[in-house]
Motif scaffolding. Structure first.
Motif, PDB file in Angstrom:
ATOM      1  N   ALA A  78       0.704  -1.054   0.036  1.00 48.48           N
ATOM      2  CA  ALA A  78       0.002   0.043  -0.029  1.00 48.48           C
ATOM      3  C   ALA A  78       0.703   1.076  -0.246  1.00 48.48           C
ATOM      4  N   GLY A  79       2.200   1.154  -0.049  1.00 45.15           N
ATOM      5  CA  GLY A  79       3.036   2.147  -0.076  1.00 45.15           C
ATOM      6  C   GLY A  79       3.535   2.756   0.984  1.00 45.15           C
ATOM      7  N   ASP A  80       3.613   2.061   2.243  1.00 41.12           N
ATOM      8  CA  ASP A  80       4.063   2.104   3.857  1.00 41.12           C
ATOM      9  C   ASP A  80       5.339   2.097   3.806  1.00 41.12           C
ATOM     10  N   ASN A  81       6.127   3.030   3.551  1.00 41.55           N
ATOM     11  CA  ASN A  81       7.755   3.141   3.714  1.00 41.55           C
ATOM     12  C   ASN A  81       8.393   2.746   5.114  1.00 41.55           C
ATOM     13  N   GLU A  82       7.593   3.059   5.997  1.00 42.21           N
ATOM     14  CA  GLU A  82       8.137   2.665   7.392  1.00 42.21           C
ATOM     15  C   GLU A  82       8.011   1.261   7.622  1.00 42.21           C
ATOM     16  N   ALA A  83       6.966   0.732   7.147  1.00 43.83           N
ATOM     17  CA  ALA A  83       6.755  -0.860   7.185  1.00 43.83           C
ATOM     18  C   ALA A  83       7.867  -1.470   6.390  1.00 43.83           C
ATOM     19  N   PHE A  84       8.296  -0.949   5.289  1.00 45.05           N
ATOM     20  CA  PHE A  84       9.460  -1.294   4.502  1.00 45.05           C
ATOM     21  C   PHE A  84      10.699  -1.447   5.182  1.00 45.05           C
ATOM     22  N   GLU A  85      10.846  -0.090   5.966  1.00 41.08           N
ATOM     23  CA  GLU A  85      11.905  -0.232   6.715  1.00 41.08           C
ATOM     24  C   GLU A  85      12.095  -1.237   8.083  1.00 41.08           C
ATOM     25  N   ILE A 100      14.611  -4.024   8.709  1.00 40.72           N
ATOM     26  CA  ILE A 100      15.477  -4.169  10.062  1.00 40.72           C
ATOM     27  C   ILE A 100      15.247  -5.636  10.691  1.00 40.72           C
ATOM     28  N   GLU A 101      14.011  -6.059  10.543  1.00 42.57           N
ATOM     29  CA  GLU A 101      13.729  -7.462  11.167  1.00 42.57           C
ATOM     30  C   GLU A 101      14.089  -8.514  10.435  1.00 42.57           C
ATOM     31  N   THR A 102      14.432  -8.420   9.092  1.00 41.29           N
ATOM     32  CA  THR A 102      14.692  -9.714   8.322  1.00 41.29           C
ATOM     33  C   THR A 102      16.045  -9.587   7.903  1.00 41.29           C
ATOM     34  N   GLY A 124      18.668 -12.444   9.156  1.00 38.11           N
ATOM     35  CA  GLY A 124      18.378 -13.714   8.540  1.00 38.11           C
ATOM     36  C   GLY A 124      18.314 -14.030   7.119  1.00 38.11           C
ATOM     37  N   VAL A 125      18.088 -12.949   6.403  1.00 41.20           N
ATOM     38  CA  VAL A 125      18.140 -12.913   4.949  1.00 41.20           C
ATOM     39  C   VAL A 125      19.701 -12.948   4.501  1.00 41.20           C
ATOM     40  N   TYR A 126      20.394 -12.111   5.414  1.00 39.50           N
ATOM     41  CA  TYR A 126      21.952 -12.022   4.899  1.00 39.50           C
ATOM     42  C   TYR A 126      22.544 -13.589   5.179  1.00 39.50           C
ATOM     43  N   ALA A 127      22.400 -14.063   6.296  1.00 31.50           N
ATOM     44  CA  ALA A 127      22.614 -15.446   6.304  1.00 31.50           C
ATOM     45  C   ALA A 127      22.208 -16.491   5.279  1.00 31.50           C
ATOM     46  N   HIS A 151      22.507 -21.817  12.495  1.00 33.25           N
ATOM     47  CA  HIS A 151      22.922 -22.284  13.566  1.00 33.25           C
ATOM     48  C   HIS A 151      24.739 -22.152  13.540  1.00 33.25           C
ATOM     49  N   VAL A 152      25.325 -22.729  12.769  1.00 41.42           N
ATOM     50  CA  VAL A 152      26.810 -22.928  12.835  1.00 41.42           C
ATOM     51  C   VAL A 152      27.559 -21.875  12.428  1.00 41.42           C
ATOM     52  N   VAL A 153      27.190 -21.077  11.317  1.00 39.78           N
ATOM     53  CA  VAL A 153      27.924 -20.212  10.635  1.00 39.78           C
ATOM     54  C   VAL A 153      27.485 -18.853  11.230  1.00 39.78           C
ATOM     55  N   TRP A 154      26.102 -18.467  11.512  1.00 41.28           N
ATOM     56  CA  TRP A 154      25.576 -17.288  12.053  1.00 41.28           C
ATOM     57  C   TRP A 154      25.667 -17.234  13.389  1.00 41.28           C
ATOM     58  N   GLY A 155      25.520 -18.511  14.411  1.00 39.60           N
ATOM     59  CA  GLY A 155      25.316 -18.434  15.711  1.00 39.60           C
ATOM     60  C   GLY A 155      23.921 -18.318  16.129  1.00 39.60           C
ATOM     61  N   TYR A 156      23.117 -18.375  15.303  1.00 41.28           N
ATOM     62  CA  TYR A 156      21.707 -18.366  15.668  1.00 41.28           C
ATOM     63  C   TYR A 156      21.186 -19.309  16.582  1.00 41.28           C
ATOM     64  N   ARG A 157      20.460 -19.150  17.609  1.00 44.27           N
ATOM     65  CA  ARG A 157      19.990 -20.226  18.535  1.00 44.27           C
ATOM     66  C   ARG A 157      18.689 -20.966  17.576  1.00 44.27           C
ATOM     67  N   HIS A 158      18.470 -22.297  18.079  1.00 40.62           N
ATOM     68  CA  HIS A 158      17.495 -23.074  17.606  1.00 40.62           C
ATOM     69  C   HIS A 158      16.014 -22.200  17.766  1.00 40.62           C
ATOM     70  N   ARG A 159      15.783 -21.597  18.557  1.00 41.00           N
ATOM     71  CA  ARG A 159      14.578 -20.860  18.809  1.00 41.00           C
ATOM     72  C   ARG A 159      14.561 -19.684  18.065  1.00 41.00           C
ATOM     73  N   GLU A 160      15.720 -19.050  17.503  1.00 40.76           N
ATOM     74  CA  GLU A 160      15.466 -18.014  17.007  1.00 40.76           C
ATOM     75  C   GLU A 160      15.567 -18.461  15.401  1.00 40.76           C
ATOM     76  N   ILE A 161      16.146 -19.600  14.967  1.00 39.61           N
ATOM     77  CA  ILE A 161      15.848 -20.352  13.885  1.00 39.61           C
ATOM     78  C   ILE A 161      14.271 -20.523  13.602  1.00 39.61           C
ATOM     79  N   ALA A 162      13.751 -21.004  14.674  1.00 45.53           N
ATOM     80  CA  ALA A 162      12.309 -21.550  14.472  1.00 45.53           C
ATOM     81  C   ALA A 162      11.454 -20.250  14.225  1.00 45.53           C
ATOM     82  N   ASP A 163      11.591 -19.224  14.966  1.00 45.83           N
ATOM     83  CA  ASP A 163      11.035 -17.866  14.447  1.00 45.83           C
ATOM     84  C   ASP A 163      11.310 -17.403  13.111  1.00 45.83           C
ATOM     85  N   ILE A 164      12.537 -17.534  12.513  1.00 47.11           N
ATOM     86  CA  ILE A 164      13.031 -17.172  11.173  1.00 47.11           C
ATOM     87  C   ILE A 164      12.078 -18.137  10.275  1.00 47.11           C
TER      88      ILE A 164
END
Length: 168
Positions: free
Chosen positions: A7-14, A18-20, A23-26, A127-140
């Protein structure tokens, strides 16, 4: 959030960025294997998200849609890199040591791709390369922590078996 971006909400895109981004980088890094190409591809991913937001179907898994864009971007970069590398190899000749390193990296990546499904690859790398915990991976990836833990263990067992077979 993706519908707000559509809908054009640039704040939502920002906020999405920030939130993803971590994970996307990893995820992209599992394909490209180096920081510079990954950072370039990450920019492309978010540009594609913004320009293709209308193709997102509300009610579907938004993270899966984003990771599909990331995967396709990374694969396109790998194809382009392979083409560039072939041109360099063909025109200049490359030292055996560099070729051996590339072959080893290719073997490792190939082994992961052959032995693990896409979700297992993602879990292992996060988990191995980026050090995320299993619960963080579960969220991703959007599944229970116990599922991530069991898939991680199963993936590691598959890789150990593949390495044993490779040594024979």
């Amino acid at each position: 959030m993706l519908t707000r971006i559509a809908a054009g909400d640039n704040e939502a895109f920002e906020r999405l960025y920030i939130e993803t981004k971590r994970g996307v980088y990893a995820f992209v890094h599992t394909y490209l294997g180096n920081r510079f190409d990954t950072e370039d591809a990450l920019q492309d991913v978010y540009l594609k998200i913004k320009s293709n937001i209308r193709s997102y179907r509300p009610g579907t898994n938004g993270l899966a849609w984003i990771l599909e864009i990331a995967k396709n971007t990374a694969l396109n970069e790998l194809r382009a890199e392979a083409s560039r590398r072939k041109q360099i190899y063909d025109s200049s000749g490359v030292a055996d040591e560099i070729a051996d390193r590339a072959a080893l990296k290719d073997l490792l990546v190939t082994t992961m791709r052959e032995r693990l499904d896409e979700e297992e690859q993602r879990i292992v790398v996060l988990h191995v390369v980026w050090g995320y915990r299993h619960r963080e991976i579960a969220d991703i990836i959007g599944c229970p922590t116990g599922t991530v833990t069991s898939k991680y263990k199963r993936a590691v067992d598959k890789l150990k078996e593949a390495l044993k077979e490779e040594d024979k």
